[in-house]
Enzyme design. Structure first.
Site, PDB file in Angstrom:
ATOM      1  N   HIS A 169      22.877  -3.126  23.678  1.00 48.77           N
ATOM      2  CA  HIS A 169      23.818  -3.147  22.834  1.00 48.77           C
ATOM      3  C   HIS A 169      23.476  -4.569  21.352  1.00 48.77           C
ATOM      4  O   HIS A 169      22.704  -4.129  20.597  1.00 48.77           O
ATOM      5  CB  HIS A 169      25.705  -3.970  22.774  1.00 48.77           C
ATOM      6  N   GLU A 170      23.574  -5.244  22.158  1.00 48.00           N
ATOM      7  CA  GLU A 170      23.350  -6.271  21.242  1.00 48.00           C
ATOM      8  C   GLU A 170      21.785  -6.329  20.307  1.00 48.00           C
ATOM      9  O   GLU A 170      21.248  -6.916  19.083  1.00 48.00           O
ATOM     10  CB  GLU A 170      22.911  -7.897  21.467  1.00 48.00           C
ATOM     11  N   HIS A 182      21.508  -4.001  17.788  1.00 47.49           N
ATOM     12  CA  HIS A 182      21.576  -4.616  16.341  1.00 47.49           C
ATOM     13  C   HIS A 182      19.873  -5.587  15.875  1.00 47.49           C
ATOM     14  O   HIS A 182      19.742  -5.230  14.193  1.00 47.49           O
ATOM     15  CB  HIS A 182      22.668  -5.102  16.239  1.00 47.49           C
ATOM     16  N   ASP A 214      32.070  -3.732  15.671  1.00 42.82           N
ATOM     17  CA  ASP A 214      31.049  -2.671  14.211  1.00 42.82           C
ATOM     18  C   ASP A 214      31.391  -2.329  14.054  1.00 42.82           C
ATOM     19  O   ASP A 214      31.249  -1.784  12.698  1.00 42.82           O
ATOM     20  CB  ASP A 214      30.003  -2.311  15.596  1.00 42.82           C
TER      21      ASP A 214
END
Length: 288
Positions: free
Chosen positions: A43-44, A47, A137
């Site tokens: 997930h990170e 980004h 988010d």
């Protein structure tokens, strides 16, 4: 490849995370922790990779005991579309991860137990991250929505105020259904502290926004938006009306009639270079 390795070098694992790993090994929950860590990491990185594509300044990618955060050294002067892509790049990872695990489970490559754990964590993290609470988010998406039509400083205030309300509501619901869940309490406390820290440094973030705008670093304006201001307005009050992605020609009015105009850079120059922090707009109009 070297640039991607440089991105990996920005990963910082919080010391408390290793304590959680130790507890997981002792309590035979290492598999669950590994699944959780994998989802958070991807997930990170979603980004971070998207931010890297747009040449954003990435400070570090932190892996916390209860989640993760990709820290960017950007202060509101990137296009809203770029920020939108960077934000949704995180939640997007959960979609392909879920589809991939579904396919692997159908093909018999993963056990039903592992599939169930992965899908539960994947959905849980996705939904939690989309809550309209800063710095999740969902909170950042909320800030983008407010930034589309409101000044930068005002959009921050509204975002943080709204986040507090949503966080309190989430906290009350959590207490009602899971009053003794330690993980929820840790996350909620972290979010309260994050909001408090963000509120305290709000003016600093605003100054960084104005300074980057003044020096013109990597700023692209989507359109012009003239601002009608009174000659009696203080410079700081006018600067507080500046919006992201918009260039502001200033129309100076007195008693409803236009008496002159200024470019926004003239205001920024007077405020930062000439230190006219207590000046009024009319003082610049006459000096120029």
């Amino acid at each position: 490849m070297n640039n991607f390795m440089g991105l990996l070098r920005k990963i910082h694992i919080h010391p408390l995370f290793w304590i959680v790993v130790g507890i997981a090994v002792i309590t035979a929950n290492f598999q669950e922790l590994l699944v959780l860590f994998t989802i958070i990491f991807i997930h990170e990185m979603g980004h971070s990779v998207m931010a890297y594509i747009f040449s954003w300044r990435i400070k570090r990618i932190s892996i916390l005991p209860f989640g993760g955060v990709a820290e960017m050294d950007e202060h509101g002067n990137r296009p809203l579309k770029e920020e939108l892509f960077v934000i949704i790049a995180g939640p997007f990872q959960h979609l392909w991860m879920g589809l991939m695990m579904l396919l692997l489970e159908k093909m018999g490559f993963v056990s039903t137990h592992l599939f169930t754990i992965f899908m539960e964590y994947n959905i849980m993290i996705l939904i939690f991250n989309l809550l309209p609470i800063w710095p999740l988010d969902g909170g950042k998406l909320l800030h983008i929505i407010f930034s589309m039509n409101k000044p930068f400083l005002q959009s921050i205030r509204i975002t943080l105020s709204s986040s507090v309300i949503f966080l309190i509501a989430f906290h009350l619901i959590a207490i009602l259904y899971h009053p003794f869940n330690l993980n929820i309490w840790i996350v909620v406390i972290y979010l309260y502290l994050s909001l408090w820290a963000e509120w305290k440094q709000m003016n600093f973030v605003f100054m960084r926004f104005l300074l980057e705008r003044y020096y013109g670093k990597r700023i692209s304006f989507e359109r012009l938006r003239p601002l009608k201001v009174s000659g009696e307005d203080f410079l700081f009050d006018v600067l507080g009306k500046f919006q992201r992605g918009k260039k502001h020609p200033l129309l100076i009015v007195k008693n409803g009639e236009e008496i002159g105009h200024l470019d926004e850079n003239e205001l920024l120059h007077a405020y930062f270079a000439e230190k006219q922090t207590d000046a009024k707009v009319k003082d610049l109009l006459y000096s120029y």
